[in-house]
Write an enzyme that holds these catalytic residues in place. Structure first.
Site, PDB file in Angstrom:
ATOM      1  CE  LYS A 116      -2.900  -3.086  -0.006  1.00 26.75           C
ATOM      2  NZ  LYS A 116      -3.485  -3.515  -1.268  1.00 26.75           N
ATOM      3  CD  GLU A 199      -4.801   6.545   3.793  1.00 26.90           C
ATOM      4  OE1 GLU A 199      -5.996   6.400   4.118  1.00 26.90           O
ATOM      5  OE2 GLU A 199      -4.304   6.021   2.796  1.00 26.90           O
ATOM      6  CG  HIS A 234     -13.244  -4.198   6.215  1.00 23.87           C
ATOM      7  ND1 HIS A 234     -13.343  -2.855   5.929  1.00 23.87           N
ATOM      8  CD2 HIS A 234     -12.813  -4.264   7.496  1.00 23.87           C
ATOM      9  CE1 HIS A 234     -12.977  -2.149   6.989  1.00 23.87           C
ATOM     10  NE2 HIS A 234     -12.652  -2.973   7.955  1.00 23.87           N
ATOM     11  NE  ARG A 291     -10.502  -9.426  -5.993  1.00 26.15           N
ATOM     12  CZ  ARG A 291     -10.214  -8.562  -5.045  1.00 26.15           C
ATOM     13  NH1 ARG A 291      -8.945  -8.275  -4.775  1.00 26.15           N
ATOM     14  NH2 ARG A 291     -11.165  -7.957  -4.359  1.00 26.15           N
TER      15      ARG A 291
HETATM   16  C1  MV4 Z   1     -10.076   4.563   5.443  1.00 24.54           C
HETATM   17  C2  MV4 Z   1     -11.289   4.994   6.009  1.00 24.54           C
HETATM   18  C3  MV4 Z   1     -11.376   6.297   6.425  1.00 24.54           C
HETATM   19  N1  MV4 Z   1     -10.304   7.114   6.297  1.00 24.54           N
HETATM   20  N2  MV4 Z   1      -9.051   5.414   5.341  1.00 24.54           N
HETATM   21  C4  MV4 Z   1     -11.284  -0.038   4.972  1.00 24.54           C
HETATM   22  C5  MV4 Z   1     -10.739  -1.026   3.996  1.00 24.54           C
HETATM   23  C6  MV4 Z   1      -9.380  -0.535   3.712  1.00 24.54           C
HETATM   24  N3  MV4 Z   1      -8.976  -0.896   2.412  1.00 24.54           N
HETATM   25  C7  MV4 Z   1      -9.477   0.938   3.886  1.00 24.54           C
HETATM   26  N4  MV4 Z   1     -10.627   1.183   4.681  1.00 24.54           N
HETATM   27  C8  MV4 Z   1     -10.916   2.421   5.113  1.00 24.54           C
HETATM   28  N5  MV4 Z   1      -9.912   3.309   5.008  1.00 24.54           N
HETATM   29  C9  MV4 Z   1      -9.181   6.654   5.758  1.00 24.54           C
HETATM   30  N6  MV4 Z   1      -8.148   7.474   5.659  1.00 24.54           N
HETATM   31  C10 MV4 Z   1     -12.348   4.092   6.088  1.00 24.54           C
HETATM   32  C11 MV4 Z   1     -12.160   2.792   5.646  1.00 24.54           C
HETATM   33  C12 MV4 Z   1     -13.281   1.921   5.773  1.00 24.54           C
HETATM   34  C13 MV4 Z   1     -13.899   1.350   4.650  1.00 24.54           C
HETATM   35  C14 MV4 Z   1     -13.443   1.584   3.357  1.00 24.54           C
HETATM   36  C15 MV4 Z   1     -14.037   1.004   2.271  1.00 24.54           C
HETATM   37  C16 MV4 Z   1     -15.130   0.178   2.444  1.00 24.54           C
HETATM   38  C17 MV4 Z   1     -15.602  -0.073   3.699  1.00 24.54           C
HETATM   39  C18 MV4 Z   1     -14.998   0.508   4.817  1.00 24.54           C
HETATM   40  C19 MV4 Z   1     -15.501   0.251   6.091  1.00 24.54           C
HETATM   41  C20 MV4 Z   1     -14.890   0.800   7.180  1.00 24.54           C
HETATM   42  C21 MV4 Z   1     -13.776   1.623   7.014  1.00 24.54           C
END
Ligand code: MV4
Length: 507
Positions: A116, A199, A234, A291
């Site tokens: 990442k 972040e 997720h 993918r």
């Molecule tokens: C975040 C966020 C809020 N702020 N990053 C969750 C999966 C991972 N790939 C990144 N995720 C998140 N990153 C920042 N800076 C909130 C999430 C997140 C989320 C993102 C996508 C789909 C579902 C989610 C559920 C909870 C939190």
């Protein structure tokens, strides 16, 4: 074009890939574990080969065995599906080493997106919008400095993580040290890589992703977005295309960014750029999935394209058969992921024998399934049974069509999450398109209110009659289709309808 392809996967996606092979005149070779001898994908493929015990590590993740089978059966290419080896760069390299085409991006692009921090650095350099934060791994002191700069709350994330693994929300400076240290040791243990970055926290974002296709001649296109905000832990539960918040201008800007991201990564084949979208509709790069994704059918339905066939054409060296301006979006598509799990019991997996299966069909309904009546869903793998996908002229019509299709769907013998979808599709916020990544948790935090008229003695009688109707052998010359006493409720359930016709028959 390839003459034979090995499908290194199971379940509905293996069946989906077999279908593309069949339509293209490509022979399909399935693999199966000991637990999957009688699985649907085994009977759908032209050939099938055992690859080991039920444990995925010894079968569907057994690189040497899978490549050996591909060589012995004469497959020129391997389609990895999703999950399992689909994002494993070492597997893609091993394929290349054995002279077999891996149907997916180059290993270098998979590795770049797998880290990442490397991905963030590369995407930032390519001009892709990012959540404010660090591009590289940080020490605790650097994390404290960065957090002060972007402002609390912040998220600390594992560089080797993704999909929510190794993430922590930090609300105040006092919590940073201990969160950082736990996240670091967790990441070290889970991924053998303790690299941590930081972040700014985006509150209740939407998760919207852009599908891209890139050929091996430098042509890259985007195929619109998918709205994937309805998720739990997720795990996506419902996806749709288009998103209620993305207009033509925003789609064009997100698409241009996604194409630029794919280009700068040297990406080929099908891929997805995930974005977080905040309440002001700003979008930020999250990660790239290298993918074919579970939810690809919603994009297929609104674009009219077959993504798996296009994957084969790209992998065999063909140019994309269209340009960006040739791609149009038509109507609205929604997908529900049907799982063998019990919504009443914290979504605990509920594998077992499917004693009865009534599947939805009719106008605008597609079911991509990996199961059949009489099969026992094994407990060894992800319990997704099928994907129910509908397509209609607009979002309202697609919701109505999905409710109708869900009413037609009956899975007997095991618990499924089917009842959850009715709740979601009836929720005023969902109907209004007011969804973000917190929507489903909020819905689940409110107790399921009894549907008016439910749980009465009459309903219990109706359910009993329906179970009788569903399991009793059909008598000759009886269709049981007499329709009397039409219910005032527009959506009477299949069970109630069956109970009614059963009552008519006995009178
Ligand atoms: C975040 C966020 C809020 N702020 N990053 C969750 C999966 C991972 N790939 C990144 N995720 C998140 N990153 C920042 N800076 C909130 C999430 C997140 C989320 C993102 C996508 C789909 C579902 C989610 C559920 C909870 C939190």
């Amino acid at each position: 074009m390839f003459k034979k392809v090995l499908i290194a996967n199971r379940g509905e996606i293996a069946v989906r890939v077999v279908r593309a092979c069949r339509e293209m005149g490509i022979a399909s070779a399935a693999i199966y574990s000991d637990a999957d001898r009688a699985a649907l994908h085994v009977s759908k493929a032209d050939e099938a080969y055992p690859v080991g015990p039920a444990a995925a590590r010894e079968s569907y993740l057994n690189v040497a065995k899978i490549i050996d089978v591909a060589k012995r059966c004469g497959a020129e290419a391997i389609h990895p599906g999703y999950g399992f080896l689909s994002e494993n760069a070492q597997f893609a390299r091993a394929c290349a080493g054995a002279g077999i085409k891996f149907i997916g991006p180059p290993p270098s692009a998979m590795e770049l997106m797998g880290s990442k921090t490397r991905a963030r650095t590369a995407m930032h350099a390519a001009g892709v919008p990012m959540v404010p934060g660090s591009a590289r791994g940080l020490s605790l002191a650097e994390a404290e400095e960065m957090a002060a700069k972007v402002g609390f709350p912040v998220m600390i994330k594992a560089a080797a993580g993704g999909g929510g693994k190794g993430m922590r929300l930090v609300k105040a400076p006092a919590e940073l040290k201990s969160s950082f240290e736990t996240a670091q040791s967790e990441a070290q243990r889970a991924f053998n890589d303790g690299e941590i970055y930081l972040e700014k926290f985006i509150e209740d974002p939407r998760h919207i992703e852009i599908q891209v296709l890139a050929d091996e001649h430098g042509n890259v296109v985007y195929l619109g977005e998918r709205e994937c905000s309805v998720q739990r832990r997720h795990q996506k539960v419902i996806e749709e295309a288009p998103s209620a918040v993305v207009d033509q201008d925003m789609r064009q800007r997100m698409g241009a960014v996604a194409v630029q991201a794919a280009r700068s990564a040297g990406y080929t084949n099908a891929g997805t750029i995930e974005f977080l979208v905040d309440a002001q509709r700003n979008f930020y790069f999250l990660e790239m999935n290298t993918r074919l994704q579970v939810e690809h059918p919603v994009t297929e339905l609104v674009t009219g394209l077959d993504l798996v066939q296009l994957q084969f054409r790209i992998a065999s060296g063909e140019k994309l058969p269209f340009r960006q301006e040739d791609i149009g979006l038509r109507g609205h598509a929604i997908e529900c992921r049907i799982y063998a799990e019990d919504p009443e019991n914290n979504f605990f997996p509920s594998p077992g024998k499917i004693t009865r299966l009534l599947r939805p069909s009719g106008p605008g309904v597609r079911e991509d399934s990996g199961v059949y009546q009489g099969w026992t869903v094994p407990l060894d793998y992800d319990p997704m049974l099928s994907k129910l996908i509908v397509h209609a002229a607009d979002r309202g019509a697609a919701i109505a069509r999905m409710r109708r299709a869900l009413d037609e769907y009956f899975v007997g013998g095991i618990k499924t999450n089917l009842p959850l979808f009715r709740r979601i599709l009836d929720h005023p916020d969902f109907v209004a398109g007011r969804i973000d990544t917190g929507f489903l948790d909020r819905l689940l935090a409110t107790p399921a209110t009894a549907v008016s008229g439910a749980n009465t003695l009459a309903d219990i009688a109706a359910v009993s009659a329906a179970l009788f109707a569903a399991t009793a052998p059909q008598k000759n010359g009886q269709n049981g289709g007499a329709r009397i006493g039409v219910d005032s409720r527009a959506q009477a359930s299949t069970w109630k309808r069956m109970a009614r016709s059963e009552g008519v028959r006995k009178e």
